[in-house]
Design a protein around this motif. Structure first.
Motif, mmCIF file in Angstrom:
data_model
loop_
_atom_site.group_PDB
_atom_site.id
_atom_site.type_symbol
_atom_site.label_atom_id
_atom_site.label_comp_id
_atom_site.label_asym_id
_atom_site.label_seq_id
_atom_site.Cartn_x
_atom_site.Cartn_y
_atom_site.Cartn_z
ATOM 1 N N GLU A 68 15.397 5.546 -1.250
ATOM 2 C CA GLU A 68 16.570 5.455 -2.114
ATOM 3 C C GLU A 68 16.610 6.688 -3.014
ATOM 4 O OE1 GLU A 68 17.216 1.149 -3.625
ATOM 5 O OE2 GLU A 68 15.117 1.271 -3.009
ATOM 6 N N TYR A 69 17.798 7.119 -3.349
ATOM 7 C CA TYR A 69 17.956 8.257 -4.258
ATOM 8 C C TYR A 69 17.821 7.776 -5.692
ATOM 9 C CZ TYR A 69 19.576 11.048 -0.314
ATOM 10 O OH TYR A 69 19.655 11.719 0.878
ATOM 11 N N VAL A 70 16.791 8.236 -6.369
ATOM 12 C CA VAL A 70 16.544 7.881 -7.764
ATOM 13 C C VAL A 70 17.188 8.943 -8.647
ATOM 14 C CG1 VAL A 70 14.794 7.559 -9.544
ATOM 15 C CG2 VAL A 70 14.408 6.672 -7.233
ATOM 16 N N ILE A 71 18.013 8.491 -9.580
ATOM 17 C CA ILE A 71 18.737 9.389 -10.482
ATOM 18 C C ILE A 71 18.282 9.112 -11.910
ATOM 19 C CG2 ILE A 71 21.007 10.041 -11.378
ATOM 20 C CD1 ILE A 71 22.131 8.915 -8.649
ATOM 21 N N CYS A 72 17.708 10.135 -12.551
ATOM 22 C CA CYS A 72 17.261 9.989 -13.937
ATOM 23 C C CYS A 72 17.758 11.166 -14.760
ATOM 24 C CB CYS A 72 15.737 9.909 -14.019
ATOM 25 S SG CYS A 72 15.046 8.365 -13.376
ATOM 26 N N ALA A 73 17.858 10.945 -16.061
ATOM 27 C CA ALA A 73 18.305 12.005 -16.963
ATOM 28 C C ALA A 73 17.648 11.836 -18.317
ATOM 29 C CB ALA A 73 19.828 11.981 -17.102
ATOM 30 N N ASP A 74 17.595 12.949 -19.048
ATOM 31 C CA ASP A 74 17.143 12.892 -20.430
ATOM 32 C C ASP A 74 17.954 13.890 -21.242
ATOM 33 O OD1 ASP A 74 15.042 11.642 -22.231
ATOM 34 O OD2 ASP A 74 14.854 13.760 -22.725
ATOM 35 N N THR A 75 18.245 13.524 -22.490
ATOM 36 C CA THR A 75 19.111 14.333 -23.347
ATOM 37 C C THR A 75 18.432 14.613 -24.678
ATOM 38 O OG1 THR A 75 21.103 13.375 -22.350
ATOM 39 C CG2 THR A 75 21.370 14.435 -24.494
ATOM 40 N N ALA A 76 18.592 15.837 -25.164
ATOM 41 C CA ALA A 76 18.072 16.208 -26.484
ATOM 42 C C ALA A 76 19.123 17.006 -27.236
ATOM 43 C CB ALA A 76 16.789 17.024 -26.357
ATOM 44 N N VAL A 77 19.220 16.730 -28.520
ATOM 45 C CA VAL A 77 20.075 17.502 -29.423
ATOM 46 C C VAL A 77 19.167 18.446 -30.201
ATOM 47 C CG1 VAL A 77 21.611 17.374 -31.424
ATOM 48 C CG2 VAL A 77 21.821 15.699 -29.580
ATOM 49 N N ALA A 78 19.511 19.729 -30.196
ATOM 50 C CA ALA A 78 18.604 20.719 -30.777
ATOM 51 C C ALA A 78 19.316 21.639 -31.758
ATOM 52 C CB ALA A 78 17.966 21.551 -29.673
ATOM 53 N N LEU A 79 18.660 21.868 -32.890
ATOM 54 C CA LEU A 79 19.054 22.908 -33.840
ATOM 55 C C LEU A 79 18.047 24.040 -33.676
ATOM 56 C CD1 LEU A 79 19.983 20.991 -37.113
ATOM 57 C CD2 LEU A 79 21.460 22.563 -35.838
ATOM 58 N N GLY A 80 18.469 25.093 -32.989
ATOM 59 C CA GLY A 80 17.528 26.154 -32.660
ATOM 60 C C GLY A 80 16.462 25.617 -31.712
ATOM 61 N N ARG A 81 15.217 25.773 -32.098
ATOM 62 C CA ARG A 81 14.102 25.305 -31.274
ATOM 63 C C ARG A 81 13.691 23.867 -31.618
ATOM 64 N NH1 ARG A 81 10.828 29.831 -29.499
ATOM 65 N NH2 ARG A 81 8.948 28.626 -29.853
ATOM 66 N N ARG A 82 14.326 23.299 -32.649
ATOM 67 C CA ARG A 82 13.907 21.997 -33.157
ATOM 68 C C ARG A 82 14.715 20.875 -32.522
ATOM 69 N NH1 ARG A 82 15.514 19.661 -38.073
ATOM 70 N NH2 ARG A 82 16.459 21.668 -38.585
ATOM 71 N N ILE A 83 14.026 19.877 -31.994
ATOM 72 C CA ILE A 83 14.668 18.718 -31.374
ATOM 73 C C ILE A 83 14.891 17.645 -32.440
ATOM 74 C CG2 ILE A 83 14.437 16.906 -29.640
ATOM 75 C CD1 ILE A 83 12.596 18.819 -28.080
ATOM 76 N N LEU A 84 16.142 17.224 -32.585
ATOM 77 C CA LEU A 84 16.436 16.151 -33.524
ATOM 78 C C LEU A 84 16.033 14.812 -32.908
ATOM 79 C CD1 LEU A 84 19.882 17.141 -35.078
ATOM 80 C CD2 LEU A 84 17.573 17.700 -35.840
ATOM 81 N N PRO A 85 15.677 13.834 -33.735
ATOM 82 C CA PRO A 85 15.184 12.555 -33.204
ATOM 83 C C PRO A 85 16.302 11.673 -32.671
ATOM 84 C CG PRO A 85 15.336 12.436 -35.577
ATOM 85 C CD PRO A 85 15.648 13.864 -35.214
ATOM 86 N N LYS A 86 15.922 10.676 -31.894
ATOM 87 C CA LYS A 86 16.842 9.587 -31.586
ATOM 88 C C LYS A 86 16.948 8.749 -32.860
ATOM 89 C CE LYS A 86 16.790 7.396 -27.640
ATOM 90 N NZ LYS A 86 16.430 6.486 -26.515
ATOM 91 N N ALA A 87 18.172 8.524 -33.309
ATOM 92 C CA ALA A 87 18.376 7.885 -34.609
ATOM 93 C C ALA A 87 18.283 6.363 -34.480
ATOM 94 C CB ALA A 87 19.724 8.287 -35.189
ATOM 95 N N VAL A 88 17.143 5.829 -34.832
ATOM 96 C CA VAL A 88 16.908 4.384 -34.673
ATOM 97 C C VAL A 88 17.201 3.618 -35.955
ATOM 98 C CG1 VAL A 88 15.220 4.681 -32.832
ATOM 99 C CG2 VAL A 88 14.455 4.689 -35.219
ATOM 100 N N SER A 89 17.715 4.307 -36.980
ATOM 101 C CA SER A 89 18.050 3.644 -38.240
ATOM 102 C C SER A 89 19.217 4.370 -38.896
ATOM 103 C CB SER A 89 16.854 3.647 -39.195
ATOM 104 O OG SER A 89 16.583 4.973 -39.633
ATOM 105 N N ASP A 90 19.872 3.695 -39.842
ATOM 106 C CA ASP A 90 20.964 4.330 -40.576
ATOM 107 C C ASP A 90 20.482 5.583 -41.304
ATOM 108 O OD1 ASP A 90 22.689 2.368 -39.728
ATOM 109 O OD2 ASP A 90 22.801 1.314 -41.653
ATOM 110 N N ASP A 91 19.285 5.528 -41.856
ATOM 111 C CA ASP A 91 18.751 6.681 -42.579
ATOM 112 C C ASP A 91 18.590 7.892 -41.661
ATOM 113 O OD1 ASP A 91 18.695 5.475 -45.044
ATOM 114 O OD2 ASP A 91 16.575 4.898 -44.928
ATOM 115 N N LEU A 92 18.133 7.653 -40.416
ATOM 116 C CA LEU A 92 17.990 8.768 -39.483
ATOM 117 C C LEU A 92 19.347 9.313 -39.055
ATOM 118 C CD1 LEU A 92 14.973 7.890 -37.159
ATOM 119 C CD2 LEU A 92 15.215 9.864 -38.668
ATOM 120 N N VAL A 93 20.339 8.438 -38.862
ATOM 121 C CA VAL A 93 21.694 8.913 -38.562
ATOM 122 C C VAL A 93 22.173 9.822 -39.685
ATOM 123 C CG1 VAL A 93 24.104 8.253 -38.224
ATOM 124 C CG2 VAL A 93 22.298 6.893 -37.162
ATOM 125 N N ARG A 94 21.984 9.380 -40.920
ATOM 126 C CA ARG A 94 22.412 10.154 -42.087
ATOM 127 C C ARG A 94 21.696 11.512 -42.148
ATOM 128 N NH1 ARG A 94 21.434 6.566 -45.255
ATOM 129 N NH2 ARG A 94 23.513 5.655 -45.495
#
Length: 201
Positions: A68-94
């Motif tokens: 079977e064809y397995v399809i996977c992906a991953d996404t990152a938001v980056a400011l320069g070389r720095r990867i921003l976190p997955k926002a698991v709380s309102d504070d992290l979204v802010r």
């Protein structure tokens, strides 16, 4: 085998599930979310990170299925070389929105397609990988706008604390690249990867 699917989406993302139905019929694929460690390594660059994680997801899922064809992906938001976190709380979204306010940033999504099959000659392994880069810029956000978006809850569990669709569209000045890539599953590139391994979608 009766009931066997042709494709497997290795993701628990509701957005990726919706997007993949733009290319594939729902009855043609199963969903097998992989459980892997997604922690960023020390000094790891965004492009390297999404490639490593997408491949790890696909390799893990592919070991549980055959032909079977397995399809996977991953996404990152980056400011320069720095990867921003997955926002698991309102504070992290802010926090993410404050950092993104008025600045152009990059969104990297890596696609990985793998098919393992067993035959008389052993294991045949087909693998294709593609990293897609997009650029996004938010307007300069006021405290009121940030709180308005935090209260919407759209940014929860999203890389970088926002979703490209919905209320964020009232805050984004510029987007260059793949909209579906920013969402987490670049459809043009997925179609091209599948075509490259002989799959007509």
């Amino acid at each position: 085998m009766e009931g066997k699917k042709r494709f497997v989406l290795g993701s628990s993302s509701a957005i990726r599930f919706t997007l993949i139905q733009s290319l594939l019929k729902k009855e043609d694929f199963d969903v097998h979310p992989p459980d892997i460690d997604e922690e960023v390594l020390d000094k790891e660059l965004p492009r390297e990170y999404v490639k490593r994680i997408a491949e790890a997801k696909a390799e893990k899922v592919s070991r549980t299925v055959d032909n079977e064809y397995v399809i996977c992906a991953d996404t990152a938001v980056a400011l320069g070389r720095r990867i921003l976190p997955k926002a698991v709380s309102d504070d992290l979204v802010r926090q993410c929105l404050k950092q993104l306010s008025g600045r152009r940033h990059r969104v990297y999504t890596c696609l990985c397609v793998i098919r393992r099959s067993l035959n008389a000659d052993g294991v045949q392994h087909v693998k294709r990988v593609k990293v897609v880069e997009s650029r996004v810029r938010f307007k300069r956000l006021t405290q009121h706008e940030i709180q308005w978006y935090v209260d919407s809850k759209e940014g929860l569990d999203k890389a970088g604390g926002y979703s490209i669709y919905g209320k964020s569209q009232a805050l984004i000045l510029f987007l260059s690249g793949s909209v579906s890539g920013v969402q987490g599953l670049p459809l043009l590139e997925l179609k091209n990867l599948l075509t490259s391994v002989g799959v007509d979608v």
